[in-house]
Scaffold this active site. Structure first.
Site, mmCIF file in Angstrom:
data_model
loop_
_atom_site.group_PDB
_atom_site.id
_atom_site.type_symbol
_atom_site.label_atom_id
_atom_site.label_comp_id
_atom_site.label_asym_id
_atom_site.label_seq_id
_atom_site.Cartn_x
_atom_site.Cartn_y
_atom_site.Cartn_z
ATOM 1 N N LYS B 255 0.833 -1.199 0.000
ATOM 2 C CA LYS B 255 0.000 0.000 0.000
ATOM 3 C C LYS B 255 0.871 1.254 0.000
ATOM 4 O O LYS B 255 1.932 1.290 0.648
ATOM 5 C CB LYS B 255 -0.897 0.037 1.242
ATOM 6 N N GLN B 315 -1.912 -12.606 9.822
ATOM 7 C CA GLN B 315 -2.193 -12.518 8.391
ATOM 8 C C GLN B 315 -0.836 -12.367 7.715
ATOM 9 O O GLN B 315 0.145 -12.042 8.368
ATOM 10 C CB GLN B 315 -3.082 -11.306 8.110
ATOM 11 N N ASP B 350 -2.884 -6.594 -0.225
ATOM 12 C CA ASP B 350 -1.540 -6.736 0.352
ATOM 13 C C ASP B 350 -1.488 -7.774 1.461
ATOM 14 O O ASP B 350 -0.429 -8.015 2.018
ATOM 15 C CB ASP B 350 -1.011 -5.377 0.836
ATOM 16 N N ASP B 386 -4.388 -8.225 16.919
ATOM 17 C CA ASP B 386 -5.057 -7.492 15.841
ATOM 18 C C ASP B 386 -6.283 -8.262 15.350
ATOM 19 O O ASP B 386 -6.184 -9.455 15.018
ATOM 20 C CB ASP B 386 -4.034 -7.345 14.698
ATOM 21 N N ASN B 387 -7.438 -7.601 15.326
ATOM 22 C CA ASN B 387 -8.646 -8.198 14.751
ATOM 23 C C ASN B 387 -8.906 -9.647 15.165
ATOM 24 O O ASN B 387 -9.106 -10.516 14.301
ATOM 25 C CB ASN B 387 -8.574 -8.157 13.224
ATOM 26 N N GLU B 415 -7.991 -6.516 20.157
ATOM 27 C CA GLU B 415 -8.386 -5.348 19.359
ATOM 28 C C GLU B 415 -9.550 -5.756 18.470
ATOM 29 O O GLU B 415 -9.412 -5.933 17.266
ATOM 30 C CB GLU B 415 -7.205 -4.859 18.500
ATOM 31 N N LYS B 527 0.459 4.564 9.365
ATOM 32 C CA LYS B 527 0.317 3.179 8.919
ATOM 33 C C LYS B 527 0.987 2.975 7.565
ATOM 34 O O LYS B 527 1.357 1.857 7.211
ATOM 35 C CB LYS B 527 -1.175 2.803 8.813
ATOM 36 N N TYR B 528 1.137 4.055 6.796
ATOM 37 C CA TYR B 528 1.644 3.907 5.426
ATOM 38 C C TYR B 528 2.891 4.740 5.140
ATOM 39 O O TYR B 528 3.394 4.724 4.037
ATOM 40 C CB TYR B 528 0.547 4.281 4.417
#
Lengths: 654, 654
Positions: B255, B315, B350, B386-387, B415, B527-528
């Site tokens: 990204k 992930q 991604d 995360d998630n 989270e 984040k990017y």
């Protein structure tokens, strides 16, 4: 680190939680009646975005096959609901099954992709793969149709439109439904429901002492005398006839009249001092007749729609055959004698309690169970259990399970007047109905609070109240002092607040003389002497009893507990409540003051009745036939106890 | 009918029910912290009139021996209470034992008989028999004393007075205490408690991107740069430093800035696109430094009282080593390619999600668990997951149990921003702390309702909120539009409403520019891209952060959740609450309107504070040191956001 073993990973795909109905995390079953729908709710949680499908499985306990019915997602917080109707009396089981639904997930995503204008060629192949996986589990006609669908979805040269049409067709969705891959199904724990006959919930009890069914105190009433009274009781609308113990009565330490510690010659003793040389709990008192006479009584009653209920009082007179045959079932004192019943400093020398934790408890408990089976074999299906809270909870749970496994139709009424949680525990572990605090709830406030707790609290799942208006042990001060109006008030309350209620004979006569000031015992109590009932004139309340019981039969609104809504009244001493039913709503208003007339405005719940603010409507008093036209949110009610204590109003259209 | 077998009659003597604390009927453990007393309640029901005795047994799971502590009857409805304090981190078990106490029963009855003037000779022999039965189970010194007592009780020629004195002596009562006959003891089911370190409940988090710890956007920040910031973070009062993923970042479909689907040369990508040729979840991004550098950071932090928390994001980028080594752990599309993450029609190309129900789930789940163990071995004890709601509940329950069985001190923060029951389920099955809806609760009414639910509802037993005031994903409109005052309001609320709270870097700068109108994303999100944090001036909020965190450390009232009581304020936009503690009560008042001054009367809960109606007392504002004298039930408060948004008042005697 040891390598993880595969079977440890056969874990549930979804979380299934908070099943309702459920009692104490599944420790106890809830209760329902046959033919009445059971609504089941459950949370089903799945990670991610997959569509989940679920169903409700139910069966009679012991059957191998499950019946299934769909569960439907009802609202946003993961809650699903389903319904089934138990068609048979007995213990039922249900559980919930849920599984990720790959095809429905795929369909939903496909639609979103198409709406977003994405290329779905690859997705159609994925769909084809799902259909192929389903095919491996298919049988019969669906195989061909699934194979067709698969061919189309997988067929690159078919038009995209044709393939999408098949993909999203309701036919394919239906073919793909159901959990076809066992490994993906998550099953909840089993939950159980006791399904009782309708009579467990809706019944009308009359209690009498068979020996008093005589016109002469010197002549002992008999089963035949009771039989002769059946048509009258049927006409009054009773469907359960409860008899105090019918067994031989001990001679040793027999109680005299008015609970005197010594008896005079000719005194008949308390029927609860069970057992003599003539037999124990499986014998009948010879002066009542023979076992065959009793069985005849049971048959005659049933022919008139009346079930005979027996008392089950697990205690023995000193003359009971068990005392000699099984002294090890009793408490032995250091001097070798058996211990009589006591609650120090009070002594009850005419009875011996059983030692339920004695060494031979297997023998004792089995013998107790067999007594119930003995009477069931003679046609009895209802038992009023005396003081169950003085016997172990574990005993009752075991005994009732044993009996109901063989005879699920049996009804046991717990006569426990003790602290709330003990009464609740007995109901949870198996008693079908329970006595209540009703006799001591005499103000509007007390009745509202108590009935709300019974009807709308957790107890509604398992505690079926039996509102006795009086018992041989309880003549409340309210009745002692309130005259016939008090008896009328309590009769209407019992008969319309609770689907099951009862009276003990004498109530219809407005018998109200206590043993002494401050006592709830009757003077000349039938517990200790013969009261020649057949000499009495017709009870003054009989017409009202008959009318109320007919109204109860004709109006489903009075046949369940959970449909009561209390209504606000300006004058709080007039209690008002709505009893709702599809077949017709009733509004009951009762003046709880038996001494004075009162009037009040009653809040009429127009929304619940589906009546407009300005729409006139009629209410008909089922007790008198009178008809009133009401309009708006407030109705005027005046109740003068010299004329009437209550209205039982059927709501009619104007 | 088969004869009943004896063992079927070894049933419980009493009913033990409604143990608290308990979650879902014992399906899940409740949570506590080490050194904090656990209060246990239970109903114990026994038939009849026998005295019952009971005790609470507890142990660390896996130990053989139980510690015991008395249970005491607390009030009339069969309720007993007991307490114990877990001294070690780990899973604890407790259960309740109860038994009929024949000696205490006998004593009580003996007293009543004596009071009633009854002859008790036979009763003394019964007492002697009970003492003799106890003797059979006695050992050591008590044997002699019991034998003495038995002799006196059984001795016909001793004076009645002397025998009664021994019978009713406290010494004998004590000797006779305890369950000496195993067969009469009823044991409850086991209940479990997760006992976590104190940091699980009371912690102060700071989140930063290591790569942004630089003064030049062209220079990638390193672990060493983070290490250099530790003294400042410690001085600000943080004790958990949470780092987004520190692993190699994928190149494929990386990204670009502001979440652009395509990246430019030099773009650093999202740290959540984990894995590249340089390694996966067990590697560190080379530009951050080496694994040894990371371990050094962890050690340096710990020396300053800071734990480093890692992100655990299951992930993989398309370049992750698992993609080649274990393609079977991913979702394979019909064309043989792996499926990237999607929530149709949205695509996240991604990253590839893991297929937790793949055939080799044993391998996958074990590998995931081993990642946690890998980082734990490198000194990490806290993970921000995360998630978690996009991975199976069953996976987390298994994985957390595996990890905590070896490392009970580990803290996992879930989270999950999803529907309430899914967040609750994750907390129940093992997550130590959870993110919350706090960022979206900005009015007094919302905060009152939400915090009350967390602090006083069932969630208080298992759901530990972590009140992040912002995150890299959530810049609420309230902060976007409210200026520095809004940041001050939310900081005070987070720090004083929840014992655990956190901020993500930029908060202290009052960073408030969203990606676009209506978005909760930051413009130029870290984040990017690299945001050179070291180039920024000192954050305007730093003094307040340091002060609040010091106040939190000094005041136990701010170190737990369950001690909050909201106070009535005439002007509802000012939120007021009492935080109680033995060491000192605090009253916090916050003006939730960052734009305007407001004043109000606050109801002062004098009874809770133990202060008289007319007694003057002082409150000291811990933020400013100012002292006010208050008197009576109403205190006047005015909060002008240009000056201050809140008072944090310590209640002092005048």
């Amino acid at each position: 680190m040891p390598a993880a073993h595969d079977s440890a990973f056969d874990l549930p795909r979804v979380v299934i939680q908070r099943i309702s109905p459920e009692l104490d995390g599944g420790r106890h079953p809830v209760k329902r009646v046959v033919g009445r729908e059971v609504a089941v709710g459950v949370d089903i949680l799945k990670d991610g975005h997959d569509v989940v499908a679920a169903r409700l499985c139910h069966r009679v306990k012991g059957e191998r096959k499950w019946a299934t019915t769909p569960l439907e997602f009802v609202f946003d917080d993961e809650r699903w609901m389903g319904r089934f109707t138990p068609e048979r009396v007995g213990r039922h089981q249900f559980r919930v099954e849920a599984w990720p639904d790959p095809f429905a997930t795929w369909c939903g995503e496909l639609k979103k992709r198409i709406d977003a204008g994405q290329d779905v060629k690859s997705e159609l192949l994925e769909g084809a793969a799902i259909v192929r996986a389903r095919l491996a589990h298919a049988a019969g006609a669906s195989t061909v149709r699934l194979a067709d669908a698969h061919r189309t979805l997988a067929h690159d040269e078919e038009s995209l439109e044709a393939r999408i049409e098949v993909a999203l067709s309701p036919q394919l969705l239906e073919l793909m439904a159901g959990p076809w891959d066992e490994t993906t199904v998550t099953r909840s724990e089993l939950r159980e429901i006791v399904v009782d006959p309708e009579l467990a919930e809706f019944s009308t009890w009359y209690e009498l002492f068979p020996r008093s069914q005589t016109d002469d105190p010197a002549r002992h009433g008999t089963f035949a005398d009771v039989e002769a009274r059946l048509p009258q009781l049927a006409a009054l609308g009773f469907d359960v006839l409860y008899l105090p113990p019918i067994h031989p009565i001990g001679q040793s330490k027999r109680k005299g009249r008015n609970n005197s510690p010594s008896c005079e010659p000719g005194d008949v003793g308390s029927p609860w001092a069970i057992g003599s040389a003539e037999g124990g709990h499986d014998a009948v008192h010879p002066q009542l007749g023979s076992l065959a006479d009793f069985e005849k009584l049971v048959r005659s009653a049933r022919a008139l729609g009346i079930e005979v209920a027996l008392d089950f009082a697990l205690q023995c007179s000193p003359d009971h055959p068990w005392v000699k045959r099984h002294p090890e079932w009793f408490f032995v004192r250091p001097d070798g004698t058996l211990r009589y019943a006591e609650n120090p400093p009070k002594k009850y020398e005419d009875i011996y309690p059983l030692n339920f934790w004695c060494t031979d408890r297997a023998g004792l408990w089995t013998a107790c169970r067999d007594l119930l089976l003995f009477w069931i074999a003679r046609g009895v299906t209802i038992f009023r259990v005396d003081n169950p809270h003085t016997k172990p909870f574990a005993f009752w749970e075991w005994c009732i399970a044993e009996v109901k496994a063989r005879h699920p139709e049996v009804i046991l009424l717990a006569e426990a007047f003790t602290r709330p949680k003990r009464m609740q525990a007995l109901a949870k572990l198996g008693f079908t109905q329970s006595y209540t605090y009703f006799t001591w709830k005499n103000t509007s406030e007390e009745l509202r609070a108590y009935v709300s707790e019974l009807a709308h609290g957790e107890m509604a799942e398992y505690y079926r109240p039996n509102f006795f208006a009086n018992t041989p042990d309880i003549l409340h001060e309210y009745l002692q002092r309130g005259g016939p109006a008090a008896f009328r008030v309590r009769l209407v309350l019992a008969a319309t607040l609770s689907p099951t209620y009862g009276i003990y004979s004498g109530y219809e006569q407005c018998e109200n003389v206590p043993l002494r000031e401050g006592s709830e015992e009757y003077l000349h109590s039938e517990k200790y002497e013969i009261k020649p009932r057949l000499r009495e004139p017709a009870g003054v309340l009989e017409p009202e009893i008959a009318r109320l019981n007919r109204i109860r039969r004709e109006h489903p609104a009075l046949q369940r507990l959970d449909n009561v809504t209390f209504l606000y009244t300006e004058y709080p001493g007039i209690l008002a409540y709505l009893k709702r039913a599809q077949q017709g709503d009733l509004i009951v208003t009762v003046n709880t003051d038996p001494h004075s007339a009162h009037d009040t405005l009653v809040d009429v719940p127009l929304e619940l009745l589906g009546i407009g603010e300005t729409e006139p409507f009629a209410v008909r008093d089922l007790l008198t036939g009178e008809r009133y036209v009401w309009q708006g949110r407030h109705a005027y009610v005046r109740l003068d106890p010299r004329e009437r204590v209550a209205h039982v109003l059927r709501v009619e259209r104007a």
